[in-house]
Design an enzyme around this catalytic site. Structure first.
Site, mmCIF file in Angstrom:
data_model
loop_
_atom_site.group_PDB
_atom_site.id
_atom_site.type_symbol
_atom_site.label_atom_id
_atom_site.label_comp_id
_atom_site.label_asym_id
_atom_site.label_seq_id
_atom_site.Cartn_x
_atom_site.Cartn_y
_atom_site.Cartn_z
ATOM 1 N N PRO A 199 28.200 44.913 48.316
ATOM 2 C CA PRO A 199 27.450 45.196 49.538
ATOM 3 C C PRO A 199 28.373 45.319 50.745
ATOM 4 O O PRO A 199 29.394 44.638 50.818
ATOM 5 C CB PRO A 199 26.559 43.962 49.715
ATOM 6 C CG PRO A 199 26.590 43.231 48.441
ATOM 7 C CD PRO A 199 27.821 43.633 47.707
ATOM 8 N N GLY A 200 28.015 46.205 51.640
ATOM 9 C CA GLY A 200 28.735 46.297 52.911
ATOM 10 C C GLY A 200 30.048 47.030 52.854
ATOM 11 O O GLY A 200 30.836 46.992 53.796
ATOM 12 N N GLY A 202 30.335 50.244 52.695
ATOM 13 C CA GLY A 202 30.242 51.543 53.359
ATOM 14 C C GLY A 202 29.628 52.646 52.516
ATOM 15 O O GLY A 202 29.861 53.815 52.781
ATOM 16 N N LYS A 203 28.801 52.281 51.549
ATOM 17 C CA LYS A 203 28.206 53.311 50.704
ATOM 18 C C LYS A 203 27.222 54.167 51.500
ATOM 19 O O LYS A 203 27.255 55.401 51.426
ATOM 20 C CB LYS A 203 27.510 52.656 49.503
ATOM 21 C CG LYS A 203 28.488 51.906 48.605
ATOM 22 C CD LYS A 203 27.800 51.237 47.433
ATOM 23 C CE LYS A 203 26.926 50.077 47.833
ATOM 24 N NZ LYS A 203 27.662 48.960 48.440
ATOM 25 N N THR A 204 26.380 53.500 52.263
ATOM 26 C CA THR A 204 25.423 54.233 53.088
ATOM 27 C C THR A 204 26.160 55.107 54.096
ATOM 28 O O THR A 204 25.808 56.271 54.321
ATOM 29 C CB THR A 204 24.517 53.239 53.840
ATOM 30 O OG1 THR A 204 24.029 52.284 52.927
ATOM 31 C CG2 THR A 204 23.378 53.954 54.514
ATOM 32 N N HIS A 419 49.334 34.366 40.099
ATOM 33 C CA HIS A 419 48.747 34.670 38.793
ATOM 34 C C HIS A 419 49.039 36.128 38.384
ATOM 35 O O HIS A 419 49.576 36.386 37.310
ATOM 36 C CB HIS A 419 47.233 34.427 38.868
ATOM 37 C CG HIS A 419 46.494 34.705 37.607
ATOM 38 N ND1 HIS A 419 46.021 33.711 36.795
ATOM 39 C CD2 HIS A 419 46.141 35.873 37.009
ATOM 40 C CE1 HIS A 419 45.413 34.244 35.753
ATOM 41 N NE2 HIS A 419 45.463 35.559 35.864
ATOM 42 N N GLU A 420 48.755 37.038 39.292
ATOM 43 C CA GLU A 420 48.983 38.455 38.959
ATOM 44 C C GLU A 420 50.474 38.764 38.843
ATOM 45 O O GLU A 420 50.885 39.558 38.001
ATOM 46 C CB GLU A 420 48.320 39.363 39.996
ATOM 47 C CG GLU A 420 46.802 39.239 40.072
ATOM 48 C CD GLU A 420 46.097 39.447 38.741
ATOM 49 O OE1 GLU A 420 46.577 40.243 37.911
ATOM 50 O OE2 GLU A 420 45.054 38.777 38.524
ATOM 51 N N HIS A 423 51.532 37.956 35.305
ATOM 52 C CA HIS A 423 51.255 39.035 34.349
ATOM 53 C C HIS A 423 52.309 40.131 34.483
ATOM 54 O O HIS A 423 52.862 40.622 33.509
ATOM 55 C CB HIS A 423 49.891 39.679 34.642
ATOM 56 C CG HIS A 423 48.708 38.819 34.313
ATOM 57 N ND1 HIS A 423 48.575 38.157 33.128
ATOM 58 C CD2 HIS A 423 47.580 38.544 35.020
ATOM 59 C CE1 HIS A 423 47.418 37.491 33.118
ATOM 60 N NE2 HIS A 423 46.796 37.716 34.264
ATOM 61 N N ASP A 495 41.582 35.629 30.672
ATOM 62 C CA ASP A 495 42.835 35.889 29.969
ATOM 63 C C ASP A 495 42.881 35.112 28.664
ATOM 64 O O ASP A 495 43.272 35.641 27.622
ATOM 65 C CB ASP A 495 44.028 35.443 30.825
ATOM 66 C CG ASP A 495 44.128 36.233 32.113
ATOM 67 O OD1 ASP A 495 43.564 37.340 32.168
ATOM 68 O OD2 ASP A 495 44.770 35.745 33.058
HETATM 69 P P1 ADP Z 1 26.628 49.495 51.967
HETATM 70 O O1 ADP Z 1 25.696 50.653 51.990
HETATM 71 O O2 ADP Z 1 27.811 49.708 51.066
HETATM 72 O O3 ADP Z 1 25.989 48.167 51.728
HETATM 73 P P2 ADP Z 1 26.899 50.161 54.727
HETATM 74 O O4 ADP Z 1 27.344 51.552 54.638
HETATM 75 O O5 ADP Z 1 25.459 49.939 55.005
HETATM 76 O O6 ADP Z 1 27.288 49.369 53.416
HETATM 77 O O7 ADP Z 1 27.785 49.406 55.797
HETATM 78 C C1 ADP Z 1 27.223 48.683 56.860
HETATM 79 C C2 ADP Z 1 28.041 48.853 58.103
HETATM 80 O O8 ADP Z 1 29.336 48.281 57.939
HETATM 81 C C3 ADP Z 1 28.298 50.303 58.453
HETATM 82 O O9 ADP Z 1 27.273 50.813 59.227
HETATM 83 C C4 ADP Z 1 29.604 50.220 59.213
HETATM 84 O O10 ADP Z 1 29.399 49.863 60.544
HETATM 85 C C5 ADP Z 1 30.316 49.095 58.524
HETATM 86 N N1 ADP Z 1 31.210 49.593 57.458
HETATM 87 C C6 ADP Z 1 31.084 49.339 56.141
HETATM 88 N N2 ADP Z 1 32.070 49.925 55.446
HETATM 89 C C7 ADP Z 1 32.829 50.599 56.329
HETATM 90 C C8 ADP Z 1 34.000 51.411 56.213
HETATM 91 N N3 ADP Z 1 34.575 51.649 55.009
HETATM 92 N N4 ADP Z 1 34.529 51.948 57.335
HETATM 93 C C9 ADP Z 1 33.943 51.697 58.530
HETATM 94 N N5 ADP Z 1 32.846 50.954 58.695
HETATM 95 C C10 ADP Z 1 32.282 50.380 57.626
HETATM 96 ZN ZN ZN Z 2 44.849 37.051 34.654
#
Ligand code: ADP
Ligand code: ZN
Length: 601
Positions: A199-200, A202-204, A419-420, A423, A495
């Site tokens: 989550p978070g 930046g997929k959206t 750890h890495e 390896h 591992d």
């Molecule tokens: P997801 O859909 O992956 O849960 P969001 O795209 O909704 O995440 O991200 C939420 C907010 O966090 C975005 O509106 C932005 O402000 C910030 N954010 C997340 N990822 C990025 C990124 N790679 N670059 C810049 N801002 C980001």
């Molecule tokens: Zn390992």
């Protein structure tokens, strides 16, 4: 029908009745459409107006439209001294003046409207929330939010720290800009793109940037909204969403939380969930019905790619899957820079420092850090955001309500770095192993870090020596932790189970233990050797079993000894590599070689 359903049905019946009554009462009052004064004059001159009432603040009346139906209209008057002459000239049969409606009358009318509005609002929204936290407005209609990317444009510049994901999306942008070109060349574009990552990350934002870059509208909806209500509603919402998008094509449709509908059909409690399944089926129908030249791309996001129904991942559906990972240090700095543009930063506020302190933070967390820092600075009436504000903001976000599981402390990060490195070094110093391509302490899925070895050639046969080497590499992580911290963590459990599995197969499948001999203790059709199964009529003696156990243990212990020896002999390099990895978080093959070279190895 259970009790709750009954109550709901009764409520809907009641609501419907109310609506009918309302419509009836409204119907008796002619519906007046407001038209511009110019339209009124045009109709007047065309001789269509039959009746006019003139008030100081309003002109209303009736006219016949093209089909001869009587329509009521109203319009705001303009100074027009010859109006009455025109009424006579164009044969308005009935025109009259009217006094201003009494203040009280219109007041009552307004209050009535407001009361009615509140009643409806209460009925639909408040009641629904009380009944089960569900919303009943606009059921059947997609609640998609439409963003016209021509106005508020999000571009790839707004997304940082995931360059590889962006790279893969460039082609999609191209397609949206020029669907015909792709069509002519016979190129097959993906129908659906699945973005997956924590989550978070930046997929959206990425999906929105695709629409922004291509300059096409962006339709977004969350899959959990599809399945929230009555049976059949989800499917019709999906249909509606696609219909809207097709009208606006080329366009991007974005569906967040795909796993809410796209979960594997037989996963989860109770087997089938009717509503979800219907919604999923509708989604599949829409995807399969995509025409190449329609210019619509469906982008979906999930942080649970593992539970997505395989039917969704078949060719012609979500056939492009793009990882959107948690950013590494460089990525974090880039993301911080993007968000710092919106606030005033003091010259001493070094974002590289912030990036170093925030391992495991996703883009959303970083945006939050900048935001919090700006608030803190404002509270202290500062001119600009300074480093201490940023540091305090990091603490707040770390402790914040949405504490993320992938946020690592400094100490944890150090352990993972060792750890890495363990390896990596064992792989480097054992002859004949695959080259190390990349080592990283940016967590990915369940793993806190990873060491990536890529073979030079495809191999079809693996020798005993190869397997022993692999086991030593696997055990190198734990050995390095031991050396550096004199204690071991739970981080090596994966591992260990892999190393044990290798050893077990060597002994029971590959006949690679001299003591046990060239026996296969694997029953046909049996994937993995299990002691319990072996007991049941496998025909192997207690003594053989014991020997297997001993041999497995010996092989694993040998691997561990080998790893320990290598690392102890190159302790300085281990420290250097771990330090570098701690700083940089990701190292590629050449960078690792450079460190080894600098240490004179
Ligand atoms: P997801 O859909 O992956 O849960 P969001 O795209 O909704 O995440 O991200 C939420 C907010 O966090 C975005 O509106 C932005 O402000 C910030 N954010 C997340 N990822 C990025 C990124 N790679 N670059 C810049 N801002 C980001
Ligand atoms: Zn390992």
């Amino acid at each position: 029908m259970d009790k709750k359903n009954m109550k709901q049905t009764a409520m809907w019946g009641f609501g419907l009745l109310m609506m009918l009554m309302l419509f009836n009462s409204v119907k008796t009052v002619p519906v007046e459409t407001e038209i511009p004064y110019s339209a009124f004059k045009a109709r007047l001159r065309a001789g269509a107006v039959t009746e006019v009432r003139v008030r100081p603040d309003l002109i209303s009346g009736q006219y016949r439209d093209e089909k001869g139906r009587v329509q009521s209209f109203r319009t705001l008057p303009l100074p027009d001294p010859k109006l009455v002459e025109e009424f006579e000239e164009h044969k308005v049969s009935n025109f009259q003046g009217e006094r201003d409606r009494s203040g009280l009358y219109s007041f009552a009318l307004n209050i009535g409207g407001i009361l009615l509005f509140f009643f409806l609002w209460w009925f639909f929204v408040i009641r629904q929330v009380q009944v089960g936290g569900k919303q009943a407005l606009s059921f059947g209609r997609s609640k998609a939010r439409i963003v016209d990317e021509k106005k508020k444009k999000t571009t790839f510049e707004d997304v940082a720290g995931c360059d590889e994901s962006k790279e893969e999306l460039h082609e999609v942008v191209d397609f949206l800009k020029n669907p015909d070109k792709y069509q002519k060349l016979g190129g097959k574009m993906p129908h659906g793109v699945l973005l997956f990552g924590p989550p978070g990350t930046g997929k959206t934002l990425l999906a929105r940037a695709v629409a922004g870059e291509a300059g096409v509208p962006f339709f977004s909806a969350s899959a959990s909204e599809f399945v929230e209500m009555f049976v059949g509603v989800g499917a019709s919402r999906v249909r509606d969403l696609f219909e809207q998008a097709k009208k606006a094509a080329p366009a991007v449709i974005f569906i967040d939380e795909l796993d809410a509908v796209g979960r594997h059909r037989f996963a989860g409690i109770g087997g089938g969930h009717d509503e979800r399944e219907q919604t999923l089926n509708q989604l599949l129908i829409e995807l399969d019905g995509f025409e190449q030249n329609q210019g619509i791309i469906l982008i979906a996001a999930t942080n649970r790619p593992d539970v997505i129904d395989p039917a969704l991942l078949r060719p012609g559906r979500f056939d492009r899957q793009i990882n959107v990972p948690v950013p590494d240090k460089k990525g974090r700095e880039a993301i911080l820079k993007v968000h710092a543009k919106a606030v005033k930063m003091a010259p001493d506020a070094d974002l590289a420092v912030v990036a170093r302190r925030t391992p495991g933070f996703a883009g959303a967390d970083l945006a939050n850090v900048i935001n919090e820092a700006a608030l803190l600075a404002a509270r202290k009436s500062k001119e600009a955001v300074e480093l201490p504000d940023l540091e305090e903001a990091i603490e707040r976000v770390m402790a914040g309500p949405q504490k993320r599981s992938n946020v690592m402390s400094e100490k944890e990060k150090k352990v993972v770095a060792y750890h890495e490195s363990g390896h990596t070094l064992v792989a480097k110093f054992l002859p004949g192993t695959d080259p190390v391509h990349k080592v990283s302490i940016v967590s990915r899925g369940h793993a806190l870090g990873y060491t990536l070895q890529l073979p030079i050639d495809d191999k079809y046969l693996t020798s005993r020596g190869d397997i022993l080497n692999r086991m030593a590499i696997l055990l190198g992580g734990r050995a390095a932790e031991e050396l550096a911290f004199c204690e071991i963590t739970t981080g090596a459990s994966d591992d260990l189970s892999k190393a044990t599995a290798y050893a077990t197969r060597m002994v029971t499948e590959f006949g690679m233990s001299e003591k046990v001999g060239p026996l296969s203790l694997k029953k046909p059709d049996q994937e993995i050797f299990l002691g319990r199964d072996l007991n049941q009529g496998g025909g192997f003696s207690e003594r053989t079993m014991q020997m297997v156990d001993e041999e497995v243990k010996r092989l694993v212990t040998d691997g561990q000894t080998k790893a320990r020896e290598i690392l102890a002999a190159h302790r300085q390099i281990l420290d250097d590599l771990a330090q570098k990895l701690f700083d940089r978080e990701v190292l590629n093959g050449e960078e690792i070689d450079a460190i080894l070279l600098a240490a004179g190895a």
